[in-house]
Motif scaffolding. Structure first.
Motif, PDB file in Angstrom:
ATOM      1  N   LEU A 298       0.812  -1.215   0.000  1.00 40.63           N
ATOM      2  CA  LEU A 298       0.000   0.000   0.000  1.00 40.63           C
ATOM      3  C   LEU A 298       0.847   1.266   0.000  1.00 40.63           C
ATOM      4  O   LEU A 298       0.579   2.208  -0.750  1.00 40.63           O
ATOM      5  N   LEU A 299       1.882   1.277   0.828  1.00 38.75           N
ATOM      6  CA  LEU A 299       2.648   2.504   1.048  1.00 38.75           C
ATOM      7  C   LEU A 299       3.846   2.652   0.114  1.00 38.75           C
ATOM      8  O   LEU A 299       4.206   3.771  -0.270  1.00 38.75           O
ATOM      9  N   LEU A 300       4.467   1.534  -0.232  1.00 35.20           N
ATOM     10  CA  LEU A 300       5.700   1.576  -1.017  1.00 35.20           C
ATOM     11  C   LEU A 300       5.560   0.994  -2.414  1.00 35.20           C
ATOM     12  O   LEU A 300       6.472   1.116  -3.228  1.00 35.20           O
ATOM     13  N   GLY A 301       4.441   0.327  -2.677  1.00 31.45           N
ATOM     14  CA  GLY A 301       4.254  -0.298  -3.980  1.00 31.45           C
ATOM     15  C   GLY A 301       5.016  -1.590  -4.142  1.00 31.45           C
ATOM     16  O   GLY A 301       5.185  -2.079  -5.265  1.00 31.45           O
ATOM     17  N   GLU A 302       5.486  -2.174  -3.030  1.00 31.85           N
ATOM     18  CA  GLU A 302       6.232  -3.432  -3.093  1.00 31.85           C
ATOM     19  C   GLU A 302       5.248  -4.594  -3.154  1.00 31.85           C
ATOM     20  O   GLU A 302       4.416  -4.761  -2.271  1.00 31.85           O
TER      21      GLU A 302
END
Length: 350
Positions: free
Chosen positions: A338-342
């Motif tokens: 969600l936050l880093l796109g990992e």
């Protein structure tokens, strides 16, 4: 027997964490403070319609955070829900988590006019009163995903990103194909449950509080609602509780649960699968997280939603059931995605 299965569907499939408590009779402040911390055990904010919402904070202090995430609990739950995001991750990424009691749960006031729009409005107003900024992240869990879908519909410009974790399916969505749901027993049971809740609430309240057939015998001995991984969670979580009959005897608790259920499973004013991508430039991302072994919401339906909305990032936990938020590794993956796109290869559908 059929009625017992219906009750099992409602309580076993949806009431998956802490039991709700009656809204505390907190007195309003006579001053102009937006946050009432004097009478209640938890801090609360006052909404524009006069209701109060209680909340709980986790992670780093808000003023030192890089990411601000609102977690939306499901049916029969509260802000005390378990979301096993590792503290090390919260510190590493400087994440501020905000969990709150939805209307009628825990220490929040009930909303007799509860609707899809009111749920999104409560979240937006909560974010504004606590000064989370122009954009924030939202993670919805199970039945808490209907407020999350509503946020995507009503306030997409306020969302930095959104994750729907084991989102329930409303079988009244017009776009769901009959050939995919006609043999799904959950469809018929949820419709009958909705009819009972709407037209015979007194009978439903009596059944849920009678002592002849205790709810524990209906649920605890029925493995149909839990995967093997879910059973591991239940065995290793001593404080795991379904909604108790004692709490359901309180009419205010029953009425709040009933309203929540009816909004979730009633007719919506929009079909999620008709939504256009609100983020064509990928300025924000939308995720769905599903357990392949989930017995509450079948993965086939989630894959159908994903195929209809290909702009959503779909993640599937191979051995996961409905209780994904009890798995710290999955919670970490949810937040990193969600936050880093990992995106981990292990959670890509096969």
């Amino acid at each position: 027997m059929v009625f017992r299965k219906v009750i099992g569907l409602m309580m076993g499939c949806l009431g998956l964490t802490k039991q709700p408590t009656r809204p505390a009779p907190c007195a309003e402040n006579s001053g102009s403070l937006q946050i009432d911390q004097i009478v209640c055990n938890s801090p609360r904010i006052k909404l524009s319609d006069g209701r109060f919402l209680a909340y709980r904070e986790r992670g780093v202090p808000k003023n030192k955070s890089n990411y601000r995430v609102i977690v939306v609990h499901g049916f029969g739950s509260s802000k005390e829900m378990i979301f096993m995001a590792p503290e090390e991750l919260l510190d590493e990424l400087s994440i501020y988590l905000l969990l709150f009691d939805r209307a009628g749960y825990g220490e929040s006031d009930p909303n007799t006019k509860r609707s899809l729009k009111s749920e999104a409005s409560d979240i937006e107003e909560l974010a504004d009163k606590l000064q989370l900024g122009s954009k924030f992240y939202v993670v919805g869990v199970s039945l808490g995903c209907y407020p999350t879908w509503s946020c995507l519909k009503c306030i997409p410009n306020r969302l930095a990103g959104i994750s729907l974790v084991v989102p329930y399916i409303n079988y009244k969505w017009p776009s769901l194909p009959a050939d995919l749901t006609k043999d799904d027993y959950r469809r018929g049971l949820s419709r009958w449950m909705y009819w009972v809740a709407r037209y015979t609430p007194g009978l439903l309240h009596w059944w849920l509080t009678q002592k002849l057939f205790p709810l524990s015998t209906v649920l605890d001995r029925n493995p149909a609602f839990f995967s093997n991984k879910d059973w591991e969670v239940l065995k290793n979580t001593p404080d795991y509780q379904l909604v108790s009959q004692n709490k359901l005897r309180e009419r205010s608790v029953f009425d709040s649960l009933r309203r929540d259920f009816m909004v979730a499973f009633g007719k919506w004013d929009f079909d999620p699968m008709d939504l256009c991508n609100p983020y064509p430039q990928k300025e924000s991302l939308v995720h769905i997280w599903q357990g392949y072994e989930d017995k509450v919401v079948p993965f086939q339906l989630q894959r159908y939603v994903w195929n209809k909305l290909p702009w959503i990032r779909y993640h599937e936990v191979p051995d996961g059931g409905h209780l994904l938020v009890y798995d710290s590794a999955v919670c970490e993956a949810i937040l990193r995605s969600l936050l880093l796109g990992e995106d981990s290869l292990m959670y890509r559908p096969q």
